[in-house]
Design a protein around this motif. Structure first.
Motif, PDB file in Angstrom:
ATOM      1  N   MET C   1       0.842  -1.186   0.000  1.00  0.00           N
ATOM      2  CA  MET C   1       0.000   0.000   0.000  1.00  0.00           C
ATOM      3  C   MET C   1       0.888   1.251   0.000  1.00  0.00           C
ATOM      4  O   MET C   1       2.073   1.166   0.276  1.00  0.00           O
ATOM      5  CB  MET C   1      -0.886  -0.006   1.262  1.00  0.00           C
ATOM      6  CG  MET C   1      -2.037  -0.998   1.168  1.00  0.00           C
ATOM      7  SD  MET C   1      -1.513  -2.752   1.338  1.00  0.00           S
ATOM      8  CE  MET C   1      -0.990  -2.825   3.029  1.00  0.00           C
ATOM      9  N   LYS C   2       0.294   2.367  -0.301  1.00  0.00           N
ATOM     10  CA  LYS C   2       1.036   3.619  -0.266  1.00  0.00           C
ATOM     11  C   LYS C   2       0.439   4.528   0.799  1.00  0.00           C
ATOM     12  O   LYS C   2      -0.770   4.567   0.989  1.00  0.00           O
ATOM     13  CB  LYS C   2       0.978   4.315  -1.622  1.00  0.00           C
ATOM     14  CG  LYS C   2       1.887   3.724  -2.672  1.00  0.00           C
ATOM     15  CD  LYS C   2       1.874   4.626  -3.898  1.00  0.00           C
ATOM     16  CE  LYS C   2       2.498   3.970  -5.106  1.00  0.00           C
ATOM     17  NZ  LYS C   2       1.963   4.579  -6.346  1.00  0.00           N
ATOM     18  N   ARG C   3       1.302   5.279   1.475  1.00  0.00           N
ATOM     19  CA  ARG C   3       0.912   6.209   2.516  1.00  0.00           C
ATOM     20  C   ARG C   3       0.880   7.608   1.911  1.00  0.00           C
ATOM     21  O   ARG C   3       1.845   8.015   1.251  1.00  0.00           O
ATOM     22  CB  ARG C   3       1.961   6.133   3.631  1.00  0.00           C
ATOM     23  CG  ARG C   3       1.835   7.121   4.734  1.00  0.00           C
ATOM     24  CD  ARG C   3       2.863   6.835   5.809  1.00  0.00           C
ATOM     25  NE  ARG C   3       4.230   6.923   5.339  1.00  0.00           N
ATOM     26  CZ  ARG C   3       4.930   8.057   5.235  1.00  0.00           C
ATOM     27  NH1 ARG C   3       4.366   9.210   5.537  1.00  0.00           N
ATOM     28  NH2 ARG C   3       6.172   8.042   4.802  1.00  0.00           N
ATOM     29  N   GLU C  47      -5.963  14.400   6.027  1.00  0.00           N
ATOM     30  CA  GLU C  47      -5.842  13.133   6.757  1.00  0.00           C
ATOM     31  C   GLU C  47      -4.780  12.244   6.096  1.00  0.00           C
ATOM     32  O   GLU C  47      -4.652  12.211   4.879  1.00  0.00           O
ATOM     33  CB  GLU C  47      -7.215  12.433   6.753  1.00  0.00           C
ATOM     34  CG  GLU C  47      -7.390  11.439   7.871  1.00  0.00           C
ATOM     35  CD  GLU C  47      -8.864  11.026   8.055  1.00  0.00           C
ATOM     36  OE1 GLU C  47      -9.783  11.800   7.659  1.00  0.00           O
ATOM     37  OE2 GLU C  47      -9.088   9.908   8.589  1.00  0.00           O
ATOM     38  N   LEU C  50      -3.955   5.284   3.880  1.00  0.00           N
ATOM     39  CA  LEU C  50      -3.303   4.170   3.210  1.00  0.00           C
ATOM     40  C   LEU C  50      -4.128   3.833   1.973  1.00  0.00           C
ATOM     41  O   LEU C  50      -5.347   3.643   2.071  1.00  0.00           O
ATOM     42  CB  LEU C  50      -3.339   2.985   4.162  1.00  0.00           C
ATOM     43  CG  LEU C  50      -2.169   2.029   4.222  1.00  0.00           C
ATOM     44  CD1 LEU C  50      -0.867   2.778   4.447  1.00  0.00           C
ATOM     45  CD2 LEU C  50      -2.399   1.023   5.346  1.00  0.00           C
ATOM     46  N   VAL C  51      -3.485   3.728   0.806  1.00  0.00           N
ATOM     47  CA  VAL C  51      -4.195   3.447  -0.439  1.00  0.00           C
ATOM     48  C   VAL C  51      -3.739   2.093  -0.995  1.00  0.00           C
ATOM     49  O   VAL C  51      -2.530   1.849  -1.113  1.00  0.00           O
ATOM     50  CB  VAL C  51      -3.917   4.544  -1.487  1.00  0.00           C
ATOM     51  CG1 VAL C  51      -4.583   4.219  -2.816  1.00  0.00           C
ATOM     52  CG2 VAL C  51      -4.402   5.892  -0.976  1.00  0.00           C
ATOM     53  N   ALA C  52      -4.696   1.222  -1.308  1.00  0.00           N
ATOM     54  CA  ALA C  52      -4.386  -0.037  -1.990  1.00  0.00           C
ATOM     55  C   ALA C  52      -4.743   0.127  -3.460  1.00  0.00           C
ATOM     56  O   ALA C  52      -5.767   0.718  -3.798  1.00  0.00           O
ATOM     57  CB  ALA C  52      -5.156  -1.208  -1.389  1.00  0.00           C
ATOM     58  N   VAL C  71      -8.222   2.403  -3.713  1.00  0.00           N
ATOM     59  CA  VAL C  71      -9.199   2.571  -2.638  1.00  0.00           C
ATOM     60  C   VAL C  71      -8.450   2.885  -1.339  1.00  0.00           C
ATOM     61  O   VAL C  71      -7.362   2.346  -1.089  1.00  0.00           O
ATOM     62  CB  VAL C  71     -10.054   1.288  -2.481  1.00  0.00           C
ATOM     63  CG1 VAL C  71      -9.224   0.070  -2.121  1.00  0.00           C
ATOM     64  CG2 VAL C  71     -11.162   1.477  -1.451  1.00  0.00           C
ATOM     65  N   VAL C  73      -7.885   2.304   2.324  1.00  0.00           N
ATOM     66  CA  VAL C  73      -8.198   1.145   3.168  1.00  0.00           C
ATOM     67  C   VAL C  73      -8.001   1.429   4.652  1.00  0.00           C
ATOM     68  O   VAL C  73      -8.407   0.631   5.504  1.00  0.00           O
ATOM     69  CB  VAL C  73      -7.359  -0.087   2.758  1.00  0.00           C
ATOM     70  CG1 VAL C  73      -7.728  -0.533   1.360  1.00  0.00           C
ATOM     71  CG2 VAL C  73      -5.871   0.179   2.882  1.00  0.00           C
ATOM     72  N   GLY C  74      -7.384   2.563   4.979  1.00  0.00           N
ATOM     73  CA  GLY C  74      -7.215   2.881   6.384  1.00  0.00           C
ATOM     74  C   GLY C  74      -6.767   4.305   6.574  1.00  0.00           C
ATOM     75  O   GLY C  74      -6.196   4.929   5.668  1.00  0.00           O
ATOM     76  N   SER C  75      -7.081   4.848   7.748  1.00  0.00           N
ATOM     77  CA  SER C  75      -6.587   6.157   8.152  1.00  0.00           C
ATOM     78  C   SER C  75      -5.474   5.863   9.145  1.00  0.00           C
ATOM     79  O   SER C  75      -5.648   5.067  10.074  1.00  0.00           O
ATOM     80  CB  SER C  75      -7.722   6.937   8.815  1.00  0.00           C
ATOM     81  OG  SER C  75      -7.234   8.129   9.371  1.00  0.00           O
ATOM     82  N   LEU C  76      -4.308   6.469   8.953  1.00  0.00           N
ATOM     83  CA  LEU C  76      -3.168   6.125   9.812  1.00  0.00           C
ATOM     84  C   LEU C  76      -3.257   6.812  11.163  1.00  0.00           C
ATOM     85  O   LEU C  76      -3.604   7.997  11.257  1.00  0.00           O
ATOM     86  CB  LEU C  76      -1.865   6.492   9.105  1.00  0.00           C
ATOM     87  CG  LEU C  76      -1.586   5.603   7.883  1.00  0.00           C
ATOM     88  CD1 LEU C  76      -0.380   6.112   7.113  1.00  0.00           C
ATOM     89  CD2 LEU C  76      -1.375   4.154   8.308  1.00  0.00           C
TER      90      LEU C  76
ATOM     91  N   SER E  12      -3.301   1.440  11.959  1.00  0.00           N
ATOM     92  CA  SER E  12      -4.534   2.052  11.450  1.00  0.00           C
ATOM     93  C   SER E  12      -5.705   1.498  12.244  1.00  0.00           C
ATOM     94  O   SER E  12      -6.092   0.348  12.089  1.00  0.00           O
ATOM     95  CB  SER E  12      -4.708   1.728   9.960  1.00  0.00           C
ATOM     96  OG  SER E  12      -5.967   2.176   9.518  1.00  0.00           O
ATOM     97  N   ASP E  69      -2.063  -5.043  -1.096  1.00  0.00           N
ATOM     98  CA  ASP E  69      -1.329  -5.103  -2.365  1.00  0.00           C
ATOM     99  C   ASP E  69       0.187  -5.148  -2.167  1.00  0.00           C
ATOM    100  O   ASP E  69       0.939  -4.982  -3.140  1.00  0.00           O
ATOM    101  CB  ASP E  69      -1.730  -3.951  -3.288  1.00  0.00           C
ATOM    102  CG  ASP E  69      -1.311  -2.592  -2.751  1.00  0.00           C
ATOM    103  OD1 ASP E  69      -0.629  -2.532  -1.717  1.00  0.00           O
ATOM    104  OD2 ASP E  69      -1.659  -1.576  -3.365  1.00  0.00           O
TER     105      ASP E  69
END
Lengths: 81, 81, 81, 81, 81
Positions: C1-3, C47, C50-52, C71, C73-76, E12, E69
């Motif tokens: 995932m990317k932050r 905010e 995290l993006v998948a 999408v 997938v989470g808020s850090l 998260s 991913d």
């Protein structure tokens, strides 16, 4: 998805059967990179669009299989609207 | 898809069975990056082509499975045509 | 995932049916690149999320198929928390 | 696929079960980027190879599933051959 | 796969259900880019690891589906070992 601008239009007469017929749009992204995407919406040059990439672009067209890895999925609304 | 120019041709005699036989074309993109793609169309060096990447490139060949992640799907028409 | 950081919000009225309705968030990554992602969590600008990417982003939404390749997938959590 | 040079060899003793055992080859591409690929061909350092990426690399190994996203699919013939 | 160094750890709390619980590791690659990966091995900061990306990372976890991913698939052995 990536946000970009439609900057050109290409045709391919000599192509594999599973590439859909019709114009292919060239989209330029803010970092200067470009993709050629299939356009199911009828977009115009200068229009701001959203491009989805990868196997979902092919899946979008359902059966029979199309060999597509980039598709325009939306035209972005004017921010000032 | 990506738009690029055919710039070379490679052969691989020592290969896995699921890589199709025949010439593999090297395609250079406007940003200078390159890919090696399978060519079902019989393109020539200097030709402007469209390359599809990822699992759709393998799916294009159907069964039996081929281990391919880039395929030339069209030759671009001359803009002045 | 990317932050990355949520930096904007887009709407697309003229879109394909399989793109989910609602706001699309623009996320900027530390290297300056950006993606437009669907946001099932209701995140806000500024905010850290995290993006998948890829076909898993579409798979996340289950059936019926959505043409989505990114999408949130989470808020850090705050590092100092 | 990408064309690159085998530049190193890595081992991973502490690994997940679905990563195949054996040496993992590091391949450097003309742009300086590198990947670690599984090598079913027994390549050597300095050899010019072709790497396939993504889910097709896992699919190549069939069942049971292996968690692999890069595989060497061919050794390139000497251009002067 | 990509070879990188574990450089941080994120949590998260507000996340989608299909993102696995627990720490997410940030991995930095030799080119300076970073990814957030799920860590099934219990790696530590400073450890040299191998990251697999794309749909295979989700497939690794089997059923039920996880929206992942990037996953750490191995810890690299010390070269001098």
């Amino acid at each position: 998805m990536k946000r970009g601008l439609v900057v050109g239009r290409y045709w391919s007469t000599r192509k594999v059967d599973s590439l859909p017929q019709g114009a292919l749009l060239e989209v330029e992204f803010p970092d200067g990179s470009r993709l050629i995407a299939v356009d199911p919406l009828g977009c115009n040059e200068g229009e701001s669009v959203l491009v989805a990439e990868g196997s979902v672009a092919s899946h979008f067209f359902g059966e029979p299989f199309v060999v597509v890895d980039a598709v325009i999925v939306g035209s972005l609304d004017d921010k000032s609207a």
